[in-house]
Design an enzyme around this catalytic site. Sequence first.
Site, PDB file in Angstrom:
ATOM      1  N   HIS A   1     -47.629   3.914  34.845  1.00 33.13           N
ATOM      2  CA  HIS A   1     -47.021   3.675  33.535  1.00 33.13           C
ATOM      3  C   HIS A   1     -45.524   3.411  33.719  1.00 33.13           C
ATOM      4  CE1 HIS A   1     -50.760   5.609  32.337  1.00 33.13           C
ATOM      5  NE2 HIS A   1     -50.556   5.191  31.107  1.00 33.13           N
TER       6      HIS A   1
ATOM      7  N   HIS B   1     -46.904  -0.904  28.930  1.00 33.92           N
ATOM      8  CA  HIS B   1     -47.154   0.533  28.823  1.00 33.92           C
ATOM      9  C   HIS B   1     -47.845   1.114  30.058  1.00 33.92           C
ATOM     10  CE1 HIS B   1     -48.503   4.389  27.157  1.00 33.92           C
ATOM     11  NE2 HIS B   1     -49.720   4.066  27.552  1.00 33.92           N
TER      12      HIS B   1
ATOM     13  N   GLU C   1     -54.095  26.030  13.327  1.00 30.57           N
ATOM     14  CA  GLU C   1     -54.705  26.639  14.518  1.00 30.57           C
ATOM     15  C   GLU C   1     -54.313  25.925  15.811  1.00 30.57           C
ATOM     16  OE1 GLU C   1     -57.425  27.396  10.993  1.00 30.57           O
ATOM     17  OE2 GLU C   1     -56.437  25.617  11.847  1.00 30.57           O
TER      18      GLU C   1
ATOM     19  N   HIS D   1     -68.859  28.059   9.111  1.00 26.00           N
ATOM     20  CA  HIS D   1     -68.080  29.133   9.721  1.00 26.00           C
ATOM     21  C   HIS D   1     -68.858  29.906  10.788  1.00 26.00           C
ATOM     22  CE1 HIS D   1     -65.394  28.239   6.468  1.00 26.00           C
ATOM     23  NE2 HIS D   1     -64.621  29.297   6.665  1.00 26.00           N
TER      24      HIS D   1
END
Length: 696
Positions: free
Chosen positions: A35, A272, A430, A494
Amino acid sequence: MASSLVNGSSSKHDVVLKTFRLLIADLCQQFGGGHPGGAIGMAAIGVALWRYIMRYAPHTPDFFNRDRFVLSNGHTCLFQYTWLHLTGYKAMTFEQLKSYHSDRVDALCPGHPEIEHEGVEVTTGPLGQGVANAVGLAMASKNLGATYNRPGYDVVNNHTWCMIGDACLQEGVALEAISLAGHWKLNNLTIMYDNNQITCDGSVDLTNTEDINAKMRACGWDVIDVEDGCYDVEGLVQALTKARASTEKPTFINVRTVIGLDSKVAGQAAAHGAAFGVADVADMKRKLGFNPEEHFVIGDTVREFFADLPARGEGFVKEWNDLVQRYTEAHPELGGEFQRRVRGELPADWQERIPTEFPDKPTASRASSGQVFNPLAQSINSFMVGTADLSPSVNMIWKGKVDFQHPDLRTTCGINGDYSGRYIHYGVREHAMAAISNGLAAFNPNTFIPITSSFFMFYLYAAPAVRMGALQHLQVIHAATHDSIGMGEDGPTHQPIELASLYRAMPNLLFIRPGDGEETAGAWIAAINAKTSSTIISTSRHALPQLKQTRRDGVLKGAYVLEEAESAAVTLIGVGAELSFALDVATELKEKKDITARVVSFPCQRIFEQQSLEYKRSVLQRHKGIPAVVIEPYAPNGWERYADAGISIKRFGHSLPGKAAYKFFGFETGVMTDKVGDYLDRIKGDEALRGEFVDL
């Protein structure tokens, strides 16, 4: 001071920038990959940061009060590797630098930066993770400074610098962390945005047309623009100097650059992730006044430009060591504790703070988890405890806890704090919670032991960061609750049927399901002793019987015999919240079918695998021809290594009260007893073969 140095050296910047860019082009062209584009475009940022602004010590890379640098756009790793070499890091020799994309197994230049290597603070690969890691590193500095600094003794005052690209600002985890950093006013954090407006697929306006400066200001950041990021070293130094001096907010420096500058694909997506080609690299050298036949050229001017940095760094080290010595003399008790934290040590008596007995009444293991851990967190500063907006559910609040907050914040709900606080409200974030915790853990080995907490199912949201922590050998402990269909009415969204299989398969992670309070104590002891591993302690929402047979030292073996029996016909393996089911089935097998069963508790597969072959055989006894049946309302994947059959679940859950959910899926003592009895009959009749895992 930095500005005067820049003015005195500005004539050398041109040759340094050209040398750096052509070196990147050669390094990628050598093996035909890599890269190059971003690293080339970011060259002037590197000169400003490594030569003039950042405080670090190349010959003492673990200098505790060093500035931290995070390369969140980790694919541009040659940017970091090349500066490590030029500034004098001993491990990054010229030959090592040229190992990029080679077949050397000892290469220090992997395709993305890795924490194991000198001068690299965190492993970055998945985009956006590094941003959240940098927030954790900045939090660590703030917390240590607020805890230990005293007037005249700023023993921790380092800055965190985070390099990002366009793609990092599209990743949710980065945006979660950016929001928190602005909320916490982490003025010791600076993001440098390599704004080249290119991603893999094309220009950024293919997917993003937002006003990023307005977005960052709205998130509570100062914003500085640098228009000529390819050449304006002095302007970059001024921006970085202003960022370090910020007293109120983190700083976002928007640096306009050109990806693949001076190549034929400059400013294009093609710059890139691919080498430019032999002809293009040669043309770049001609254009910049270098010999196209020479490769990997670093002239004397460039070497001399960086030559004094190791000595400067050792000056920083000596200055800090002298400060800590004077600090310890002035504040002996505090200084002793600070140096213990620097060494990553816990008090020798930490295990004595864990309860040795638990109430006889049925107790949710999430509650037992709080009973075990909160006395530790209350008295030991190493623990930084966070939750994703689930404080009432995860039981991680200890008496007298102080929240990590900006000291001037006054919330509507009245929950406030300061930077010395060690209870972190992450909000409903989270992924960022786990990634920021990785940054806390990476600040210095075991100086912090971060704890996260949420429902187990939501560790699927956090999974990429949990994986990165395990991959980096970081000690992060994840307290996961509501880990069973027994959690009930919240339903299949859940109920984590499949998630244990992921975490049991994840290398260098301990996934532990304790069955009661005593086993929960063992789980925390195992996690705290695991200095180079991450851990998930998986606990129940619903009340569990407290079993007289359980042992915390048994958890430290991964699995152990809960009830032994002579001439047993079957081994029942109980796990976590369903451990008591195995005991109940064993009792009923004996009473109703005259079948003798032995019972094994199996809280952690990975720890069990670390035991001797003799121990593992003594626990399972499959070598004696005794079939084993595991009882766990999860996907059965993986249990075929230890069991011949399983009472498990192969579909998503169901929204029912906990006891009704167990009944719906057949986790009732009578039903399970019949299943085990029928299975044993099938073995006798050769309908079922040992070694062919059977779902019961």
